[in-house]
Design an enzyme around this catalytic site. Structure first.
Site, PDB file in Angstrom:
ATOM      1  CE  LYS A   5      -1.728   2.683   3.043  1.00 50.40           C
ATOM      2  NZ  LYS A   5      -1.560   3.946   2.299  1.00 50.40           N
ATOM      3  CD  GLU A  37      14.181   1.225   8.253  1.00 52.03           C
ATOM      4  OE1 GLU A  37      14.578   2.276   8.793  1.00 52.03           O
ATOM      5  OE2 GLU A  37      14.856   0.192   8.219  1.00 52.03           O
ATOM      6  CB  CYS A  96      13.438   9.167   7.348  1.00 51.71           C
ATOM      7  SG  CYS A  96      14.582   8.337   6.254  1.00 51.71           S
ATOM      8  CD  GLU A 121      10.303  12.808  11.229  1.00 55.19           C
ATOM      9  OE1 GLU A 121       9.164  12.352  11.425  1.00 55.19           O
ATOM     10  OE2 GLU A 121      11.192  12.184  10.634  1.00 55.19           O
TER      11      GLU A 121
END
Ligand code: NAD
Length: 487
Positions: free
Chosen positions: A183, A259, A293, A390
């Protein structure tokens, strides 16, 4: 010939891709181009029934093709043929990638697509080189560890590098003998669909790769919970990773690779080559407009050089080249959505209100589309969200230290441990810091991956579980069976 293209003339895949065919469904999620806000189209939402169909197609493909039991060299060849076709179709694939995402076309062709093809070849080569082992046992017995694929692997990918992330999942899973139901992000699904279509055109079995479309809470959750999915491989935010863990705990425990997010420090010592450090730090926070990331979002510099270094980076930031992702001259990405741009700006304005300085940027760019200026914030407080969260945008914070211990204390994030950068000419110090830093990856006097796919990637602490890339990613797609035989 220029790589520029007209987004209005692009033909985009329609529907889920199941059993080698497109399966249209009612439009459920609208997709906009971040470059100028235009509506590009819509995708359907997979429900449990759609996921069930995809898992069945994957099982049928495994049974009919004998993919897991092929002579391993044949699996290598089949995957390499797919990589060859990806390269042959690089421009078309890159256009589909660029139109809906933040990836500029000039980076997507020689970067994302070329790396994707190389990674598929890299993982294919493990198929006939990694196996089980015979182990020492008492006399009269034979012990062995057999290595087998899982069957059907479920994969979920984010929007920031749609093709690369699909490659990270598909390459090792297929090479290891599995089929996949993937997906992609609901914001950037089309390049992954075309990638799956190319696999069939290259001769891989229909149904070996199936793509289901939709958002996380619906399609993603149904995929993770499906009993026919033997293993889950996820890349995305720590928040969604936690939801997936919870879902797996409730619906039936199975292995998973996660991850997740990061807040990666860049430690610069006074003896470093400051021009080199400035170049690396610039790329580490402006590539894909910081929507990476491993974005090196925290500059932690020795006090005596901090000002000079920050000024060098700010001067370089002025040279960025924003533009629509479909223009070849574009070197600076849009932010994926207005919602994400508002979040970035909210964190910047909150830091400013608390007294942080703005060395450059600090606002959206004055042009159409969702663009945010590369930003440097000086002196935000230790508890400011600019330091702790983040941001996933082009925002670099600057903190200073006097000693190695202070540098390490600043670098240590309570939850994240994805990546870090160290800049120094002192080899002993580089090694000391490399050992002391809590992160899954350390880059010394550079920032960013090379094309050496053998280095695994994956975070410590809440930045992840398990590894993508490297031999580790291949092995994570096989499970071990211990066999003991009395002779
Ligand atoms: P996201 O977590 O919002 O979404 C990622 C994917 O997960 C999407 O396909 C989404 O639909 C799906 N999803 C969301 N909630 C889900 C749920 N409850 N169940 C199942 N699926 C669900 O992340 P994003 O905004 O697309 O991407 C940005 C994030 O990804 C950042 O946090 C970034 O650090 C992370 N990321 C990490 C790596 C890495 O290697 N560590 C690489 C790229 C991106």
């Amino acid at each position: 010939m220029s790589l520029s293209f007209d987004p209005a003339r692009l033909s985009l895949p329609e529907g889920h891709f199941i059993g080698g065919r497109y399966l249209p469904g009612p439009d459920a999620i609208e997709i906009r181009a971040p470059s100028d806000g235009r509506i590009l189209g819509a995708i359907p939402q997979a429900d449990a029934g759609t996921v069930d169909r995809a898992v069945e197609a994957a099982r049928t493909a495994l049974a009919r093709s004998g993919w897991a039991d092929l002579a391993p060299r044949d699996r290598v060849r089949a995957l390499q043929a797919w990589a060859d076709l990806i390269e042959a179709e690089a421009e078309d694939l890159a256009r589909i990638e660029a139109v809906a995402s933040s990836r500029p076309i000039a980076e997507a062709v020689p970067g994302d697509v070329a790396i994707l093809a190389e990674q598929i070849r890299f993982f294919a080569e493990f198929a006939d080189k990694e196996g089980g082992s015979l182990v020492p046992t008492g006399a009269g017995r034979m012990g062995m560890i057999a290595s087998e694929p899982y069957g059907v692997v479920g994969a979920i990918t984010p929007w920031n590098f749609p093709l690369s992330m699909a490659g990270w999942k598909l390459g090792p899973a297929l090479a290891a003998g599995n089929a996949v139901v993937l997906k992609p992000s609901e914001m950037t699904p089309w390049s992954t669909l075309r990638l799956a279509e190319l696999s069939v055109r290259a001769g891989l079995p229909e149904g070996l790769i199936n793509i289901v479309l939709g958002d996380g809470p619906n399609a993603g959750a149904a995929l993770v919970a499906h009993p026919g999915i033997a293993k889950v491989s996820f890349t995305g935010s720590t928040r969604a990773g936690a939801a997936i863990m919870e879902n797996i705990a409730r619906s039936g425990i199975k292995p998973m690779t996660l991850e997740l997010g990061g807040k990666s420090p860049q430690l610069v010592f006074a003896d470093a080559d400051l021009d080199l450090a400035a170049d690396c730090i610039l790329r580490g926070i402006t590539a894909n407009a910081g929507q990476v990331c491993v974005a090196g979002s925290r500059l932690i510099a020795e006090a005596s050089v901090a000002e000079e270094l920050a000024a060098k980076i700010a001067a370089k930031m002025a040279g960025i080249a924003p533009g629509p992702t479909w223009e070849a001259a574009t070197g600076y990405s849009p932010i994926i959505s207005e919602a994400q741009l508002s979040r970035i700006d909210g964190i910047v304005q909150a830091a400013r209100a608390e007294g942080a300085g703005v060395l450059c940027g600090g606002e959206r760019l004055d042009r159409s589309g969702s663009f945010y200026a590369p930003t440097i914030l000086t002196g935000p407080g230790a508890d400011s969200p600019a330091i702790t969260e983040e941001i996933f945008g082009p925002v670099l914070t600057v903190e200073t230290f006097q000693t190695e211990d202070e540098a390490l204390a600043l670098a240590r994030h309570p939850t994240y441990g994805l990546c870090s950068g160290i800049y120094t000419r002192d080899l002993s110090r580089a090694l000391r810091m490399t050992r002391a830093i809590e992160a899954g990856t350390v880059w010394v006097n550079r920032y960013g991956r090379s094309r050496d796919h053998i280095l695994p990637t994956g975070g410590w602490k809440s930045s992840g579980l398990g590894k993508d890339l490297g031999r580790e990613a291949y092995l994570a797609n096989r499970r071990q069976k211990s066999v003991l035989i009395d002779l």
